[in-house]
Design an enzyme around this catalytic site. Structure first.
Site, PDB file in Angstrom:
ATOM      1  CG  ASP A   1       6.154 -16.898  16.222  1.00  0.00           C
ATOM      2  OD1 ASP A   1       5.818 -16.720  15.044  1.00  0.00           O
ATOM      3  OD2 ASP A   1       7.285 -16.582  16.654  1.00  0.00           O
TER       4      ASP A   1
ATOM      5  CG  HIS B   1       8.810 -23.180  12.731  1.00  0.00           C
ATOM      6  ND1 HIS B   1       8.250 -23.193  11.484  1.00  0.00           N
ATOM      7  CD2 HIS B   1       9.104 -21.875  12.991  1.00  0.00           C
ATOM      8  CE1 HIS B   1       8.206 -21.950  11.005  1.00  0.00           C
ATOM      9  NE2 HIS B   1       8.713 -21.145  11.910  1.00  0.00           N
TER      10      HIS B   1
ATOM     11  NE  ARG C   1      -0.105  -0.410   4.738  1.00  0.00           N
ATOM     12  CZ  ARG C   1      -0.387  -0.897   5.884  1.00  0.00           C
ATOM     13  NH1 ARG C   1      -1.618  -1.116   6.200  1.00  0.00           N
ATOM     14  NH2 ARG C   1       0.545  -1.173   6.752  1.00  0.00           N
TER      15      ARG C   1
ATOM     16  CE  LYS D   1       4.892 -18.847  11.471  1.00  0.00           C
ATOM     17  NZ  LYS D   1       5.787 -18.352  12.393  1.00  0.00           N
TER      18      LYS D   1
ATOM     19  CG  HIS E   1      11.143 -20.863   7.619  1.00  0.00           C
ATOM     20  ND1 HIS E   1      10.324 -20.337   8.577  1.00  0.00           N
ATOM     21  CD2 HIS E   1      12.399 -20.793   8.148  1.00  0.00           C
ATOM     22  CE1 HIS E   1      11.042 -19.965   9.618  1.00  0.00           C
ATOM     23  NE2 HIS E   1      12.305 -20.230   9.385  1.00  0.00           N
TER      24      HIS E   1
ATOM     25  CE  LYS F   1      10.583 -14.787  18.888  1.00  0.00           C
ATOM     26  NZ  LYS F   1      11.129 -15.091  17.584  1.00  0.00           N
TER      27      LYS F   1
ATOM     28  CE  LYS G   1      15.166 -23.145   9.838  1.00  0.00           C
ATOM     29  NZ  LYS G   1      16.067 -22.033   9.678  1.00  0.00           N
TER      30      LYS G   1
HETATM   31  C1  BG6 Z   1       9.384 -17.682  12.390  1.00  0.00           C
HETATM   32  C2  BG6 Z   1       8.856 -17.081  13.654  1.00  0.00           C
HETATM   33  O1  BG6 Z   1       8.420 -18.476  11.761  1.00  0.00           O
HETATM   34  O2  BG6 Z   1      10.516 -18.470  12.700  1.00  0.00           O
HETATM   35  C3  BG6 Z   1       9.894 -16.241  14.333  1.00  0.00           C
HETATM   36  O3  BG6 Z   1       7.719 -16.288  13.348  1.00  0.00           O
HETATM   37  C4  BG6 Z   1      11.142 -17.069  14.568  1.00  0.00           C
HETATM   38  O4  BG6 Z   1       9.443 -15.718  15.564  1.00  0.00           O
HETATM   39  C5  BG6 Z   1      11.580 -17.730  13.282  1.00  0.00           C
HETATM   40  O5  BG6 Z   1      12.170 -16.199  15.036  1.00  0.00           O
HETATM   41  C6  BG6 Z   1      12.708 -18.702  13.506  1.00  0.00           C
HETATM   42  O6  BG6 Z   1      13.165 -19.141  12.247  1.00  0.00           O
HETATM   43  P1  BG6 Z   1      14.716 -19.343  11.968  1.00  0.00           P
HETATM   44  O7  BG6 Z   1      14.776 -19.874  10.600  1.00  0.00           O
HETATM   45  O8  BG6 Z   1      15.349 -18.006  12.141  1.00  0.00           O
HETATM   46  O9  BG6 Z   1      15.153 -20.329  13.015  1.00  0.00           O
END
Ligand code: BG6
Length: 481
Positions: free
Chosen positions: A251, A256, A49, A162, A192, A345, A196
């Site tokens: 998250d 993951h 936007r 996601k 993602h 985190k 990996k």
């Molecule tokens: C993301 C999360 O999907 O994955 C983030 O939203 C997280 O909070 C991240 O930091 C971690 O991915 P990677 O590839 O940096 O380990």
């Protein structure tokens, strides 16, 4: 793979001024382009936007690439940047998409061919619905007008980031919408972590070697730990509001961590194709459940000190920035084996790993004064950093007495031969596989639903668990064991 095996493609990125594009996508696209792994001709249309001219958008791309790629080729950079153009628009307005449709027809016209259309939704998840509905309403889901020579060859696909929904119900609603507007072959749901390199290697390790699979069961495995630990605030600081509505469990837990669990615990899919692998992942996820009855006994959550002062975070937020769950898989192979899922985190270090603790031998030849020795063998998949695998075992301590020491066998991608240094970034893999139409490393609709089915009931009980506060840079204490 050579670029000429792909058809001409336009990549439209919704959210092209956002975090994901700037941090990941632009770099992944450039790396693929430099390596000759993208189709030709190729066009990249950035969409958002914000008001930007084509030139300003290209300039931004250039700056982002120069800042990150120290050894780029100047010619490649210029060639890549020249493929990009930019459109400003309101994502909620159908007119925007009708305009976009004309732009894409213009690109087809200039290229003299009807190109594939890839729509990447790199936006906030609440925008998925209007984007998907408008893509469909404007006819953009159909790549080429009927009667064009490429009508049968060209495709149109959507890549969705996601989190896919915020709970089981939302995910199901969104999925119903997707199912109505697109066919399953057109939908690429990104986790993602599945893309990996080190995660993909779990299947190879388990099913291309005879050594460990016979031991891969409750008789021999004591426990499994799956961790995604991050030092620093990660991306919380740049997306406080988004993260605060989500929390660590949704998250990274819903996606993951469960994806890693699926690969470690699934049955042999028999062959390495998308359908079989996805089915095997879902099958095992369907049996995942909490280890014990009451939420306090299988889950703990914590928040780092100072989190409430982050931009966009509520000053009385009770969102977790850390969690640990004790789960099990209700199957013949796994029943009774605790599986710990842990993520957070602002922890002392950043590492993602999967650790398998094997039971000690039934009859152990151990020194009489074995002390604290557990005599377990430990297998660790180091997802990142220092990607690799290590195995801890017991060896006789040299000398006249009978003593044992732990030793390890270790494999590191980075120390091995030069070919293996080139670990592709997960987003390169995501883009590459979407373009070649391979869905193996993407979540299926069933998979996403099953993951939410595991996480949603836990989320509902979340407030019953005391929220511990931990110091930034330290590991939370008093977690479930
Ligand atoms: C993301 C999360 O999907 O994955 C983030 O939203 C997280 O909070 C991240 O930091 C971690 O991915 P990677 O590839 O940096 O380990």
């Amino acid at each position: 793979m050579k670029s000429d095996t792909f058809r001409p493609t336009v990549i439209v990125i919704f959210g092209a001024t956002g975090n994901l594009f700037r941090q990941k996508l632009v770099h992944a696209l450039f790396d693929l382009f430099e390596a000759g792994h993208l189709p030709s001709p190729l066009r990249i249309v950035g969409f958002s936007r914000k008001a930007l001219s084509h030139e300003e958008f290209r300039m931004q791309i250039k700056e982002l690439l120069i800042a990150k790629h120290s050894d780029y080729s100047k010619d490649a950079l210029e060639a890549f940047v020249s493929l990009a153009s930019y459109e400003k628009g309101d994502i909620h307005e159908l007119d925007t998409y009708i305009r976009l449709s004309k732009i894409l027809s213009g690109i087809d016209h200039d290229a003299g061919v009807c190109m594939n259309k890839l729509f990447y939704l790199a936006t906030a998840p609440e925008l998925y619905r209007p984007i998907l509905e408008n893509l469909s309403a404007s006819g953009l889901t159909i790549p080429c007008a009927p009667g064009t020579p490429e009508e049968k060859m060209a495709w149109s696909r959507v890549l969705v980031e996601k989190p896919f929904g915020g709970d089981q119900m939302e995910a199901e609603k969104l999925d119903m919408l997707l199912g109505k507007l697109f066919s399953e072959e057109q939908i690429f749901r990104i986790d993602h972590y599945l893309a990996k390199e080190t995660i993909q290697n779990i299947l190879t390790f388990r099913f291309s070697n005879g050594l460990f699979e016979p031991l891969w069961n409750r008789d021999n495995i004591d426990k499994v730990e799956i961790k995604l630990l991050e030092s620093g605030r990660g991306k919380v600081a740049e997306r406080g509001n988004f993260y605060d509505n989500l929390g660590a469990l949704r998250d990274v837990g819903q996606n993951h961590l469960l994806s890693m669990l699926a690969l470690v615990a699934m049955e042999n899919p028999g062959r390495l194709d998308g359908e079989a692998v996805r089915e095997a992942r879902v099958k095992v996820l369907k049996d995942v459940r909490p280890f014990a009855g009451r939420v306090e006994s299988y889950a703990s959550r914590a928040q780092y000190e100072g989190y409430r002062k982050e931009q966009g975070v509520a000053s009385d937020s009770t969102t977790e920035t850390y969690f640990k769950l004790k789960m099990e898989i209700n199957s013949k192979r796994w029943k009774g084996v605790p599986i710990y899922l842990e993520a957070g985190k602002e922890l002392p270090e950043s590492k993602s790993e999967i650790i398998i603790y094997f039971k000690e031998p039934k009859v152990c030849i151990c020194p009489p004064n074995r002390g604290e020795h557990s005599h377990e063998n430990v297998l660790t998949f180091r997802i990142q950093p220092n990607e690799g695998i290590s195995i801890l075992f017991w060896a006789k301590r040299p000398g006249f007495e009978f003593g044992l020491d732990t030793q390890s066998l270790s494999f590191s991608y980075r120390d091995s031969d030069s070919e293996n240094h080139l670990i592709p970034d997960a987003y390169e893999r995501v883009l590459f596989d979407c373009i070649r139409g391979d869905q193996t490393l993407f979540s299926s609709t069933d998979e996403v639903k099953t993951e939410w089915k595991i996480i949603t009931p836990i989320g509902k009980e979340w407030q019953k668990i005391p929220l511990l506060i931990y110091k930034a840079g330290e590991h939370p204490r008093q977690m479930i064991m």
